[in-house]
Design a protein around this motif. Structure first.
Motif, mmCIF file in Angstrom:
data_model
loop_
_atom_site.group_PDB
_atom_site.id
_atom_site.type_symbol
_atom_site.label_atom_id
_atom_site.label_comp_id
_atom_site.label_asym_id
_atom_site.label_seq_id
_atom_site.Cartn_x
_atom_site.Cartn_y
_atom_site.Cartn_z
ATOM 1 N N ASP A 1 2.194 2.928 -3.270
ATOM 2 C CA ASP A 1 1.153 3.465 -4.152
ATOM 3 C C ASP A 1 0.815 4.905 -3.807
ATOM 4 O O ASP A 1 0.552 5.729 -4.687
ATOM 5 C CB ASP A 1 -0.113 2.607 -4.063
ATOM 6 C CG ASP A 1 -0.069 1.420 -4.997
ATOM 7 O OD1 ASP A 1 0.778 1.417 -5.905
ATOM 8 O OD2 ASP A 1 -0.878 0.498 -4.817
ATOM 9 N N ARG A 2 0.793 5.226 -2.512
ATOM 10 C CA ARG A 2 0.464 6.586 -2.116
ATOM 11 C C ARG A 2 1.582 7.544 -2.528
ATOM 12 O O ARG A 2 1.315 8.639 -3.029
ATOM 13 C CB ARG A 2 0.248 6.660 -0.597
ATOM 14 C CG ARG A 2 -0.677 5.613 0.000
ATOM 15 C CD ARG A 2 -2.127 5.757 -0.432
ATOM 16 N NE ARG A 2 -2.397 5.280 -1.773
ATOM 17 C CZ ARG A 2 -2.577 3.992 -2.093
ATOM 18 N NH1 ARG A 2 -2.464 3.048 -1.195
ATOM 19 N NH2 ARG A 2 -2.885 3.649 -3.347
ATOM 20 N N ILE A 3 2.828 7.120 -2.340
ATOM 21 C CA ILE A 3 3.964 7.946 -2.751
ATOM 22 C C ILE A 3 3.968 8.118 -4.271
ATOM 23 O O ILE A 3 4.213 9.211 -4.790
ATOM 24 C CB ILE A 3 5.287 7.306 -2.295
ATOM 25 C CG1 ILE A 3 5.297 7.144 -0.772
ATOM 26 C CG2 ILE A 3 6.470 8.160 -2.748
ATOM 27 C CD1 ILE A 3 5.166 8.432 -0.007
ATOM 28 N N ALA A 4 3.675 7.036 -4.982
ATOM 29 C CA ALA A 4 3.692 7.072 -6.440
ATOM 30 C C ALA A 4 2.667 8.051 -6.991
ATOM 31 O O ALA A 4 2.953 8.839 -7.909
ATOM 32 C CB ALA A 4 3.447 5.675 -7.004
ATOM 33 N N ALA B 1 -3.392 14.853 -6.357
ATOM 34 C CA ALA B 1 -2.671 13.913 -5.497
ATOM 35 C C ALA B 1 -3.426 13.683 -4.191
ATOM 36 O O ALA B 1 -3.531 12.548 -3.703
ATOM 37 C CB ALA B 1 -1.266 14.437 -5.212
ATOM 38 N N THR B 2 -3.965 14.753 -3.623
ATOM 39 C CA THR B 2 -4.703 14.639 -2.365
ATOM 40 C C THR B 2 -5.937 13.765 -2.519
ATOM 41 O O THR B 2 -6.195 12.871 -1.696
ATOM 42 C CB THR B 2 -5.124 16.034 -1.864
ATOM 43 O OG1 THR B 2 -3.951 16.825 -1.637
ATOM 44 C CG2 THR B 2 -5.935 15.926 -0.580
ATOM 45 N N PHE B 3 -6.694 14.005 -3.572
ATOM 46 C CA PHE B 3 -7.903 13.205 -3.775
ATOM 47 C C PHE B 3 -7.560 11.762 -4.124
ATOM 48 O O PHE B 3 -8.307 10.837 -3.758
ATOM 49 C CB PHE B 3 -8.775 13.831 -4.860
ATOM 50 C CG PHE B 3 -9.461 15.100 -4.429
ATOM 51 C CD1 PHE B 3 -10.186 15.146 -3.260
ATOM 52 C CD2 PHE B 3 -9.364 16.256 -5.196
ATOM 53 C CE1 PHE B 3 -10.813 16.319 -2.837
ATOM 54 C CE2 PHE B 3 -9.987 17.432 -4.792
ATOM 55 C CZ PHE B 3 -10.706 17.467 -3.612
ATOM 56 N N ALA B 4 -6.442 11.545 -4.835
ATOM 57 C CA ALA B 4 -6.018 10.185 -5.149
ATOM 58 C C ALA B 4 -5.705 9.416 -3.870
ATOM 59 O O ALA B 4 -6.105 8.255 -3.698
ATOM 60 C CB ALA B 4 -4.793 10.209 -6.067
ATOM 61 N N VAL B 5 -4.970 10.060 -2.952
ATOM 62 C CA VAL B 5 -4.654 9.422 -1.671
ATOM 63 C C VAL B 5 -5.928 9.204 -0.862
ATOM 64 O O VAL B 5 -6.076 8.195 -0.167
ATOM 65 C CB VAL B 5 -3.639 10.280 -0.884
ATOM 66 C CG1 VAL B 5 -3.445 9.733 0.529
ATOM 67 C CG2 VAL B 5 -2.302 10.312 -1.619
ATOM 68 N N LEU B 6 -6.867 10.143 -0.957
ATOM 69 C CA LEU B 6 -8.115 10.028 -0.216
ATOM 70 C C LEU B 6 -8.926 8.813 -0.656
ATOM 71 O O LEU B 6 -9.574 8.159 0.171
ATOM 72 C CB LEU B 6 -8.947 11.301 -0.385
ATOM 73 C CG LEU B 6 -10.226 11.398 0.451
ATOM 74 C CD1 LEU B 6 -9.911 11.314 1.938
ATOM 75 C CD2 LEU B 6 -10.971 12.692 0.130
ATOM 76 N N THR B 7 -8.894 8.485 -1.951
ATOM 77 C CA THR B 7 -9.624 7.299 -2.414
ATOM 78 C C THR B 7 -9.109 6.044 -1.710
ATOM 79 O O THR B 7 -9.892 5.179 -1.304
ATOM 80 C CB THR B 7 -9.502 7.111 -3.940
ATOM 81 O OG1 THR B 7 -8.133 6.860 -4.287
ATOM 82 C CG2 THR B 7 -9.991 8.335 -4.694
ATOM 83 N N ALA B 8 -7.782 5.965 -1.572
ATOM 84 C CA ALA B 8 -7.190 4.803 -0.900
ATOM 85 C C ALA B 8 -7.488 4.831 0.592
ATOM 86 O O ALA B 8 -7.720 3.784 1.205
ATOM 87 C CB ALA B 8 -5.687 4.783 -1.137
ATOM 88 N N GLU C 1 0.797 -1.227 0.000
ATOM 89 C CA GLU C 1 0.000 0.000 0.000
ATOM 90 C C GLU C 1 0.829 1.276 0.000
ATOM 91 O O GLU C 1 0.545 2.207 -0.752
ATOM 92 C CB GLU C 1 -0.939 0.002 1.224
ATOM 93 C CG GLU C 1 -2.064 -1.015 1.150
ATOM 94 C CD GLU C 1 -3.055 -0.709 0.032
ATOM 95 O OE1 GLU C 1 -3.211 0.482 -0.326
ATOM 96 O OE2 GLU C 1 -3.649 -1.654 -0.503
ATOM 97 N N PHE C 2 1.846 1.341 0.846
ATOM 98 C CA PHE C 2 2.594 2.590 1.020
ATOM 99 C C PHE C 2 3.190 3.141 -0.279
ATOM 100 O O PHE C 2 3.041 4.343 -0.565
ATOM 101 C CB PHE C 2 3.683 2.381 2.079
ATOM 102 C CG PHE C 2 4.500 3.609 2.351
ATOM 103 C CD1 PHE C 2 3.961 4.671 3.072
ATOM 104 C CD2 PHE C 2 5.803 3.716 1.885
ATOM 105 C CE1 PHE C 2 4.714 5.810 3.323
ATOM 106 C CE2 PHE C 2 6.557 4.849 2.127
ATOM 107 C CZ PHE C 2 6.010 5.899 2.852
#
Length: 214
Positions: free
Chosen positions: A103-106, A128-135, A100-101
């Motif tokens: 993917d968030r950095i990527a 980027a913020t919304f992408a991380v929020l989905t996860a 998981e980790f």
């Protein structure tokens, strides 16, 4: 990682993917190393997007094509780390973290890189913020006992598809004397789509929790 709680990917069942995964599993390559390599691929993509914004002509087009390829390499790493771990029987104790980790950095490296490249860092950070929020919403659901929700409309593979297409079309903007319009549109689509995805997953999770208690 539970086999029944994995992102559904048609490519996982293809012969080429299974062949490559078996060969990687037979070597001393670990799933965690593959996951970590996805960060390097994402960093290369983000850097290529950023530098492309400072260049023009053939160099810019080549950088954008390279960025698109690195985005796809990131996805291949995401595919093979799970296959080597599960199908290859090489799952590691800290595998869930490395699954998981990175993917968030990527996501941050790629989307912020695009933002800086097109001169719209705020848009890049929003995406980027919304992408991380989905996860985050998906993992929150798992913590609440719900199955992982990989629903779109802008899940990881969708984000990378939009970004890859945007990079390739942007590489041809010289044909109509454009610059960054395509990537700006692509990044906007990712930002809005990821926000809607997080909202959709949140609503689905709340319905699931209410249904479980009914």
């Amino acid at each position: 990682m539970d086999k029944g709680d994995r992102r559904p990917l048609a490519s996982r069942n293809t012969r080429w993917a299974q062949t490559i995964a078996k060969r990687m599993a037979a070597l001393s390559i670990t799933p965690n190393a593959i996951s970590q390599a996805s960060i390097a691929a994402a960093a290369a993509a983000g850097l290529a997007f950023w530098i492309a914004g400072e260049t023009s002509g053939t160099v810019r087009s080549l950088l954008l094509v390279a960025a698109a390829l690195f985005c796809q390499l990131r996805l291949l790493c995401n595919l093979f780390d799970g296959m080597v771990a599960m199908e290859g029987g090489k799952a590691e104790a800290d595998g869930p973290f490395w699954n998981e980790f990175p993917d968030r950095i990527a996501d941050i490296l790629i989307l912020a890189g695009i933002g800086y490249g097109i001169g719209a860092p705020s848009l890049g950070w929003a995406a980027a913020t919304f992408a991380v929020l989905t996860a985050y919403v998906r993992e929150l659901g798992r913590a609440n006992g719900a199955p992982s929700d990989f629903a779109g409309p802008m899940a990881k593979q969708h984000r990378m598809a939009v970004v890859t297409a945007g990079a390739l079309f942007s590489a041809m903007e010289f044909l109509w004397h454009g610059r960054n319009e395509v990537l700006t549109l692509a990044l906007s689509i990712v930002a809005i789509g990821a926000a809607l995805t997080a909202l959709r997953r949140a609503r689905r999770q709340m319905r699931w929790l209410k249904g479980r208690r009914a």
